[in-house]
Design a protein around this motif. Structure first.
Motif, PDB file in Angstrom:
ATOM      1  N   PHE A  28       0.823  -1.219   0.000  1.00 51.16           N
ATOM      2  CA  PHE A  28       0.000   0.000   0.000  1.00 51.16           C
ATOM      3  C   PHE A  28       0.854   1.264   0.000  1.00 51.16           C
ATOM      4  CE2 PHE A  28      -3.349  -2.953   1.447  1.00 51.16           C
ATOM      5  CZ  PHE A  28      -4.314  -2.619   0.499  1.00 51.16           C
ATOM      6  N   LEU A  29       2.038   1.201   0.615  1.00 52.50           N
ATOM      7  CA  LEU A  29       2.941   2.345   0.518  1.00 52.50           C
ATOM      8  C   LEU A  29       3.426   2.532  -0.909  1.00 52.50           C
ATOM      9  CD1 LEU A  29       5.110   2.004   3.763  1.00 52.50           C
ATOM     10  CD2 LEU A  29       3.408   3.773   3.257  1.00 52.50           C
ATOM     11  N   ASN A  30       3.718   1.406  -1.560  1.00 54.49           N
ATOM     12  CA  ASN A  30       4.183   1.471  -2.944  1.00 54.49           C
ATOM     13  C   ASN A  30       3.055   1.869  -3.885  1.00 54.49           C
ATOM     14  OD1 ASN A  30       6.409   0.894  -4.855  1.00 54.49           O
ATOM     15  ND2 ASN A  30       4.986  -0.644  -5.637  1.00 54.49           N
ATOM     16  N   LYS A  31       1.827   1.470  -3.531  1.00 49.47           N
ATOM     17  CA  LYS A  31       0.666   1.732  -4.374  1.00 49.47           C
ATOM     18  C   LYS A  31       0.281   3.200  -4.353  1.00 49.47           C
ATOM     19  CE  LYS A  31      -4.156   0.247  -5.003  1.00 49.47           C
ATOM     20  NZ  LYS A  31      -4.747   1.588  -4.964  1.00 49.47           N
ATOM     21  N   LYS A  32       0.591   3.881  -3.278  1.00 47.30           N
ATOM     22  CA  LYS A  32       0.186   5.268  -3.151  1.00 47.30           C
ATOM     23  C   LYS A  32       0.808   6.102  -4.260  1.00 47.30           C
ATOM     24  CE  LYS A  32      -0.220   9.031   0.169  1.00 47.30           C
ATOM     25  NZ  LYS A  32       0.155   9.510   1.523  1.00 47.30           N
ATOM     26  N   ASP A  33      -0.039   6.696  -5.044  1.00 47.59           N
ATOM     27  CA  ASP A  33       0.443   7.457  -6.193  1.00 47.59           C
ATOM     28  C   ASP A  33       0.630   8.914  -5.837  1.00 47.59           C
ATOM     29  OD1 ASP A  33       0.278   5.208  -7.823  1.00 47.59           O
ATOM     30  OD2 ASP A  33      -1.822   5.581  -8.309  1.00 47.59           O
ATOM     31  N   PRO A  34       1.572   9.596  -6.501  1.00 41.53           N
ATOM     32  CA  PRO A  34       1.716  11.038  -6.296  1.00 41.53           C
ATOM     33  C   PRO A  34       0.506  11.768  -6.871  1.00 41.53           C
ATOM     34  CG  PRO A  34       3.122  10.292  -8.085  1.00 41.53           C
ATOM     35  CD  PRO A  34       2.556   9.062  -7.460  1.00 41.53           C
ATOM     36  N   PRO A  35       0.299  13.013  -6.488  1.00 38.75           N
ATOM     37  CA  PRO A  35      -0.825  13.778  -7.043  1.00 38.75           C
ATOM     38  C   PRO A  35      -0.754  13.846  -8.563  1.00 38.75           C
ATOM     39  CG  PRO A  35       0.165  14.923  -5.184  1.00 38.75           C
ATOM     40  CD  PRO A  35       1.066  13.780  -5.500  1.00 38.75           C
ATOM     41  N   PHE A 102      13.075  10.460 -22.324  1.00 38.74           N
ATOM     42  CA  PHE A 102      12.624   9.066 -22.357  1.00 38.74           C
ATOM     43  C   PHE A 102      13.523   8.210 -23.254  1.00 38.74           C
ATOM     44  CE2 PHE A 102       8.649  11.358 -21.302  1.00 38.74           C
ATOM     45  CZ  PHE A 102       8.355  10.712 -20.101  1.00 38.74           C
ATOM     46  N   VAL A 103      14.823   8.404 -23.145  1.00 39.91           N
ATOM     47  CA  VAL A 103      15.759   7.657 -23.981  1.00 39.91           C
ATOM     48  C   VAL A 103      16.325   6.422 -23.270  1.00 39.91           C
ATOM     49  CG1 VAL A 103      17.871   8.910 -23.349  1.00 39.91           C
ATOM     50  CG2 VAL A 103      17.630   7.950 -25.649  1.00 39.91           C
ATOM     51  N   ASP A 104      16.365   6.432 -21.939  1.00 39.94           N
ATOM     52  CA  ASP A 104      16.982   5.326 -21.195  1.00 39.94           C
ATOM     53  C   ASP A 104      16.015   4.166 -20.984  1.00 39.94           C
ATOM     54  OD1 ASP A 104      19.442   6.474 -21.029  1.00 39.94           O
ATOM     55  OD2 ASP A 104      19.207   7.212 -18.979  1.00 39.94           O
ATOM     56  N   GLY A 374      10.004  -0.865 -26.907  1.00 37.00           N
ATOM     57  CA  GLY A 374      10.834  -1.122 -25.748  1.00 37.00           C
ATOM     58  C   GLY A 374      10.434  -0.212 -24.597  1.00 37.00           C
ATOM     59  N   PHE A 375      10.583  -0.707 -23.362  1.00 37.38           N
ATOM     60  CA  PHE A 375      10.309   0.126 -22.196  1.00 37.38           C
ATOM     61  C   PHE A 375      11.274   1.314 -22.156  1.00 37.38           C
ATOM     62  CE2 PHE A 375       8.388  -3.843 -20.624  1.00 37.38           C
ATOM     63  CZ  PHE A 375       7.203  -3.351 -20.113  1.00 37.38           C
ATOM     64  N   ARG A 376      10.764   2.454 -21.750  1.00 34.35           N
ATOM     65  CA  ARG A 376      11.585   3.647 -21.527  1.00 34.35           C
ATOM     66  C   ARG A 376      11.501   4.013 -20.045  1.00 34.35           C
ATOM     67  NH1 ARG A 376      12.039   6.148 -26.720  1.00 34.35           N
ATOM     68  NH2 ARG A 376      11.420   4.569 -28.249  1.00 34.35           N
ATOM     69  N   MET A 377      12.326   4.970 -19.629  1.00 34.62           N
ATOM     70  CA  MET A 377      12.323   5.404 -18.232  1.00 34.62           C
ATOM     71  C   MET A 377      12.469   6.917 -18.182  1.00 34.62           C
ATOM     72  SD  MET A 377      14.910   4.255 -15.170  1.00 34.62           S
ATOM     73  CE  MET A 377      16.355   4.887 -16.033  1.00 34.62           C
ATOM     74  N   ALA A 378      11.652   7.554 -17.384  1.00 32.97           N
ATOM     75  CA  ALA A 378      11.722   9.014 -17.242  1.00 32.97           C
ATOM     76  C   ALA A 378      13.022   9.401 -16.536  1.00 32.97           C
ATOM     77  CB  ALA A 378      10.524   9.531 -16.457  1.00 32.97           C
ATOM     78  N   ALA A 379      13.816  10.250 -17.186  1.00 31.95           N
ATOM     79  CA  ALA A 379      15.093  10.684 -16.610  1.00 31.95           C
ATOM     80  C   ALA A 379      14.904  11.769 -15.566  1.00 31.95           C
ATOM     81  CB  ALA A 379      16.017  11.190 -17.717  1.00 31.95           C
ATOM     82  N   LYS A 380      13.737  12.423 -15.584  1.00 38.46           N
ATOM     83  CA  LYS A 380      13.436  13.482 -14.614  1.00 38.46           C
ATOM     84  C   LYS A 380      11.927  13.602 -14.481  1.00 38.46           C
ATOM     85  CE  LYS A 380      13.489  17.075 -18.170  1.00 38.46           C
ATOM     86  NZ  LYS A 380      14.098  18.346 -18.639  1.00 38.46           N
ATOM     87  N   ASP A 381      11.466  14.295 -13.461  1.00 30.59           N
ATOM     88  CA  ASP A 381      10.037  14.555 -13.314  1.00 30.59           C
ATOM     89  C   ASP A 381       9.537  15.303 -14.545  1.00 30.59           C
ATOM     90  OD1 ASP A 381      10.256  13.434 -10.845  1.00 30.59           O
ATOM     91  OD2 ASP A 381      10.035  15.305  -9.709  1.00 30.59           O
ATOM     92  N   THR A 382       8.384  14.885 -15.073  1.00 29.90           N
ATOM     93  CA  THR A 382       7.847  15.547 -16.258  1.00 29.90           C
ATOM     94  C   THR A 382       6.337  15.356 -16.300  1.00 29.90           C
ATOM     95  OG1 THR A 382       8.098  15.766 -18.663  1.00 29.90           O
ATOM     96  CG2 THR A 382       8.089  13.534 -17.778  1.00 29.90           C
ATOM     97  N   LYS A 391      10.324  10.967 -11.944  1.00 30.93           N
ATOM     98  CA  LYS A 391      11.616  10.445 -12.385  1.00 30.93           C
ATOM     99  C   LYS A 391      11.717   8.950 -12.046  1.00 30.93           C
ATOM    100  CE  LYS A 391      16.586  10.932 -11.468  1.00 30.93           C
ATOM    101  NZ  LYS A 391      17.634  11.690 -10.730  1.00 30.93           N
ATOM    102  N   GLY A 392      12.228   8.160 -12.998  1.00 31.96           N
ATOM    103  CA  GLY A 392      12.403   6.732 -12.778  1.00 31.96           C
ATOM    104  C   GLY A 392      11.212   5.881 -13.166  1.00 31.96           C
ATOM    105  N   THR A 393      10.085   6.493 -13.551  1.00 28.74           N
ATOM    106  CA  THR A 393       8.896   5.730 -13.935  1.00 28.74           C
ATOM    107  C   THR A 393       9.121   5.027 -15.264  1.00 28.74           C
ATOM    108  OG1 THR A 393       7.461   7.333 -12.814  1.00 28.74           O
ATOM    109  CG2 THR A 393       6.425   5.879 -14.434  1.00 28.74           C
TER     110      THR A 393
END
Length: 496
Positions: A28-35, A102-104, A374-382, A391-393
């Motif tokens: 549930f801590l992990n499930k909690k989403d940011p606003p 979203f390059v990584d 292919g999966f990508r990963m956010a390099a910063k908040d966006t 970041k990291g999603t």
């Protein structure tokens, strides 16, 4: 004794209850989403949505979710959140407009078990990825696109393919193995410096491992492995084939590398492997990836990308033109008018074959060879589509939703070459045509693949009329893995 057993049972029950409470708290801590995080379907504790996904047609299920939750939504694969991006406008925003962000690639337990560390062409990041991608593209130009003999090599391979079809002597046959052989031989000439006879045992073993690996990497088994690696690593099942097939391919590639070392001439590199080995001697900096272990994995990636996608596209081409004989007739009439039935086609013919070119593009669109990406990963908040992406999603662009976007294509679910023709019958490019993806992670072999598709396709329909068994309509549904493969089918190839 009974009292001691009773207390022992209570202790065991307490430990299990404690473990369950800890797991639920973590969930549930992990499930909690940011606003303002993207919405998505309800998920099971710990398991997420992984068992909601339709295993046979996951791209269709994920495309339909966009109708419910919008073009930016989140599903949970185990405990991990993944944002899916759908539709041409939002996919373009993610992989083109925000290409740097979203390059990584995100961490994947399955990938890390094959590509240990930061290695390969597809799954590496940072300096290694940038340097190895530039190097591979340069090699494709040197030994592929920019080499005057590449057109000749493809046409020569087409002749081998035609001879193999002629040997069927009018009997129905499965075209998949023959197309796999022909297409794989083109990338083999660039990477290994040679083509293989279709009966070569090692060549066939490599292709078998490659096909199985490509299927399993994009299957539900791969998702399960990434969602529950600690468990799946110790369980029997098809997912183990991913690793056994990759090991077999690596062994075959290492054998080719050792062969290259025996007669390597630094002043006259013959292919990708030669040039890599020469670069390795002059560049010992590990941060650029020039070491033999990485050479094996880069060859594996080139072999996978350079054979699977183009071969599958040609297979879908046979299916769609057999199912639409009037389109096959029009293609052959245009080829006869421009080239004839004896002259070898060249890339210079393409501007004079607009209808044929439109048909090839429509085969790529409807064939939908790489349904997701292919999966990508956010390099910063966006933000995407007005939603917050931390970041990291992990982010997955859905290419199916682009190639079948109802706002971009007049008849998205129908095979219609006029999608790529104007009112005067001239070929037109479409922005939403993304079979090779787009942005900085777009297919690095796109130019070579386009050349192969055109020359193989024109050569085949110049020489043969294709049909199937009486009363049979070939299925346009596919088997989904990393690529979308037709169900096995048989055809007749009648010399024209």
């Amino acid at each position: 004794m009974r009292r001691w057993s009773f207390f022992l049972w209570l202790d065991l029950r307490g430990i299990l209850l404690f473990i369950l409470i800890v797991l639920l708290v973590v969930y549930f801590l992990n499930k909690k989403d940011p606003p303002n995080f993207p919405p998505g379907p309800p998920a099971l504790p710990l398991l997420g949505n992984i068992f909601n996904i339709e295993p046979k047609q996951p791209h269709i299920y994920l495309t339909k979710l966009a109708d419910v939750y919008g073009n930016v939504f989140c599903i949970r694969l185990g405990r991990h959140k993944t944002v899916f991006v759908s539709g041409w406008k939002m996919v373009k925003e993610a992989i083109v407009t925000q290409a740097d962000n979203f390059v990584d690639r995100p961490y994947s337990p399955m990938v890390n078990r094959i590509y240990s560390g930061n290695s390969g062409l597809f799954f590496s990041n940072g300096k290694v990825w940038r340097r190895q991608r530039r190097f591979a593209m340069a090699m494709l130009r040197t030994f592929g696109l920019a080499k005057n003999s590449m057109e000749q090599s493809i046409c020569e391979e087409s002749r081998h393919l035609q001879e193999a079809m002629e040997k069927e002597e009018g009997e129905p046959f499965d075209p998949m193995p023959l197309l796999n052989n022909a297409v794989a031989n083109i990338i083999c000439q660039i990477v290994f410096g040679k083509r293989f006879d279709y009966s070569d045992h090692n060549f066939q073993s490599m292709l078998k491992n490659l096909i199985e690996m490509a299927y399993l990497e994009g299957s539900m088994w791969a998702l399960l492995y990434d969602a529950f690696p600690a468990l799946m690593r110790h369980l029997p099942g098809p997912h183990n084939g991913i690793f056994s097939n990759s090991k077999s391919l690596e062994t075959s590639i290492r054998r080719e590398i050792e062969r290259h070392k025996l007669d390597l001439d630094p002043s006259n590199p013959r292919d990708y492997i030669d040039t890599f080995l020469i670069e390795e001697k002059h560049n010992r900096r590990n941060e650029q990836g020039f070491e033999e272990g990485n050479l094996v994995l880069c060859c594996l990636d080139l072999f996978l990308a350079g054979s699977e996608t183009t071969s599958k596209t040609l297979q879908w081409g046979l299916i769609y033109l057999i199912n639409n004989p009037h389109i096959q007739d029009k293609v052959q009439a245009e080829i006869d008018r421009v080239i004839g039935q004896t002259r070898i086609p060249t890339m210079a013919d393409r501007p004079n074959l607009p209808y044929t070119d439109a048909v090839i593009h429509e085969i790529q669109r409807m064939g939908n060879i790489v349904p997701l990406n292919g999966f990508r990963m956010a390099a910063k908040d966006t933000t995407l589509g007005g939603y917050f992406i931390p970041k990291g999603t992990s982010v997955m662009p859905n290419l199916t939703s682009v190639l079948f976007d109802k706002t971009e294509w007049e008849t998205p679910d129908t095979f219609n070459p006029r999608h790529f023709l104007d009112a005067k019958g001239r070929f037109v490019r479409r922005d939403a045509f993304l079979p090779f993806s787009a942005g900085k992670r777009a297919c690095l072999g796109e130019g070579l693949a386009r050349m192969e598709l055109f020359l193989f396709f024109v050569s085949l329909f110049q020489k043969f009329c294709f049909s199937t068994l009486d009363g049979v309509e070939l299925s346009t549904e596919g088997i989904i893995g990393a690529t979308r493969t037709p169900y096995p089918f048989k055809i007749y190839a009648k010399a024209r």
